[in-house]
Design an enzyme around this catalytic site. Sequence first.
Site, PDB file in Angstrom:
ATOM      1  N   LYS A  40      32.307  40.923  22.098  1.00  0.00           N
ATOM      2  CA  LYS A  40      31.592  41.607  23.661  1.00  0.00           C
ATOM      3  C   LYS A  40      33.225  41.645  24.929  1.00  0.00           C
ATOM      4  CE  LYS A  40      32.274  36.472  25.962  1.00  0.00           C
ATOM      5  NZ  LYS A  40      31.667  35.729  26.458  1.00  0.00           N
ATOM      6  N   ARG A 138      24.521  27.902  34.051  1.00  0.00           N
ATOM      7  CA  ARG A 138      24.863  29.216  33.672  1.00  0.00           C
ATOM      8  C   ARG A 138      23.010  30.410  33.491  1.00  0.00           C
ATOM      9  NH1 ARG A 138      29.756  32.280  30.789  1.00  0.00           N
ATOM     10  NH2 ARG A 138      28.583  31.802  28.602  1.00  0.00           N
ATOM     11  N   HIS A 169      25.975  26.165  25.607  1.00  0.00           N
ATOM     12  CA  HIS A 169      27.098  26.952  25.604  1.00  0.00           C
ATOM     13  C   HIS A 169      27.705  25.357  26.150  1.00  0.00           C
ATOM     14  CE1 HIS A 169      30.746  29.003  25.450  1.00  0.00           C
ATOM     15  NE2 HIS A 169      30.865  29.074  26.531  1.00  0.00           N
ATOM     16  N   ARG A 225      29.478  30.670  16.714  1.00  0.00           N
ATOM     17  CA  ARG A 225      30.086  31.820  16.946  1.00  0.00           C
ATOM     18  C   ARG A 225      31.609  32.140  17.606  1.00  0.00           C
ATOM     19  NH1 ARG A 225      26.581  29.527  20.697  1.00  0.00           N
ATOM     20  NH2 ARG A 225      27.578  28.767  22.431  1.00  0.00           N
ATOM     21  N   TYR A 270      57.951  48.645  46.178  1.00  0.00           N
ATOM     22  CA  TYR A 270      57.502  48.569  47.306  1.00  0.00           C
ATOM     23  C   TYR A 270      58.086  46.934  47.895  1.00  0.00           C
ATOM     24  CZ  TYR A 270      54.183  52.066  45.821  1.00  0.00           C
ATOM     25  OH  TYR A 270      54.306  53.608  45.557  1.00  0.00           O
ATOM     26  N   CYS A 316      54.520  48.042  40.523  1.00  0.00           N
ATOM     27  CA  CYS A 316      54.166  49.545  40.744  1.00  0.00           C
ATOM     28  C   CYS A 316      51.872  49.007  40.357  1.00  0.00           C
ATOM     29  CB  CYS A 316      54.214  50.648  40.864  1.00  0.00           C
ATOM     30  SG  CYS A 316      56.436  50.605  41.204  1.00  0.00           S
ATOM     31  N   MET A 317      51.176  50.193  40.421  1.00  0.00           N
ATOM     32  CA  MET A 317      50.215  50.667  40.165  1.00  0.00           C
ATOM     33  C   MET A 317      50.313  51.449  38.380  1.00  0.00           C
ATOM     34  SD  MET A 317      47.620  53.461  41.260  1.00  0.00           S
ATOM     35  CE  MET A 317      46.940  52.988  42.510  1.00  0.00           C
ATOM     36  N   ASP A 318      51.502  52.322  38.349  1.00  0.00           N
ATOM     37  CA  ASP A 318      51.516  52.787  37.166  1.00  0.00           C
ATOM     38  C   ASP A 318      53.307  52.631  36.444  1.00  0.00           C
ATOM     39  OD1 ASP A 318      49.785  53.990  37.454  1.00  0.00           O
ATOM     40  OD2 ASP A 318      50.561  55.088  39.299  1.00  0.00           O
TER      41      ASP A 318
END
Length: 373
Positions: A40, A138, A169, A225, A270, A316-318
Amino acid sequence: MVVGIHRKTYAKVDLSAIKHNIVVEKKQLANKQNIFAVVKANAYGHGIIEVAKAAHEVGVAGYCVAIIDEALALRKAGLNELILVLGVNPFEYASLMAKNNISATVGDIDFLKKAQVVLSTEKQQLSVHLALDTGMGRIGFRTQKELREAADFIKQHSTEFNFEGIFTHFSTADSGEKVAVDYYEKQIAEFNELISCLEELPEYVHVANSAASIWHKECGGNTIRFGITMYGLNPSSDELSIPSEFKPAISLLSEVAAIKKIKKNDSVGYGKTYTAKEDEWIATIPIGYADGWLRKMQGFKILIADHFCEIVGRVCMDQIMVKVPWKMAVGTTVILIGKKGQKEIRVQDVADQVGTIHYEVTCLISERVPRIY
């Protein structure tokens, strides 16, 4: 999401390590249980199709996913083993799941009653795994009365349903603290009490996750699992030890994109959160929080040219900026997660920096970071 094929920031996934870890797990299992490979969340960030195919090569009984779309992707890729969707879904999807031979998790009688009408109309049969809530809070049945009602309904409508599995679980199997062990024991006792009301158990009884399969082999069931440890990572972080044979499968790499010398008292990034105490070389690396390298990584040290170098200024973002000991060449390899010689940055080290678990670290590596196998 656009994959960043034109920049040299990528996750390297060692499929041989994943196959090795499955083989190691098989050897650890005392009762030769089946293994469901948990793939998953894009195989915990490692790549769902590639990991599933690797697991297929060494033999697993099936796969666990979280959502129907993940199951459909596996079927489209040609994987024919059992696929269990661990999350519950609306009854309207019963026909879609039956058509694609996808097993459904069921946690309430209402789903069965409504799905039966749909399946009967379409002349289809759906394989189901009954989820038991023994303390996770859950999804799942909580009482023998509820469970018996569901099992009886399935038996009465065997044309529409195949009672394929039953599971629970554990919420504390990954901890050695007494309160956690006590709660685990409470959950396994609750599970055994619940299933005692059934006249016959289904083909697959799965209670153990990675943690339980390592530290609670007595928990029973005939299927494991196998999740986080399939990727070579420790379910308990560093609290408990796992066998040393398990190998981490993922590395995160980039390169120096730019290099410059700044003066004493110059600031970086920043918010002016870093100011140089002397003249310093600053390397810019093309990775940022949009890639899953979070802002809290400021101050963390990554490997560049065999040196641990500090991230300075806000992420930073990138991009990130890193203080390096000399003028390094553009294109110099950067290791953000991984190993070179005796020096290593673990996924757990990254998790410790941001105050989370390593599951989250690998899952957060975004789609624009290509996976290289």
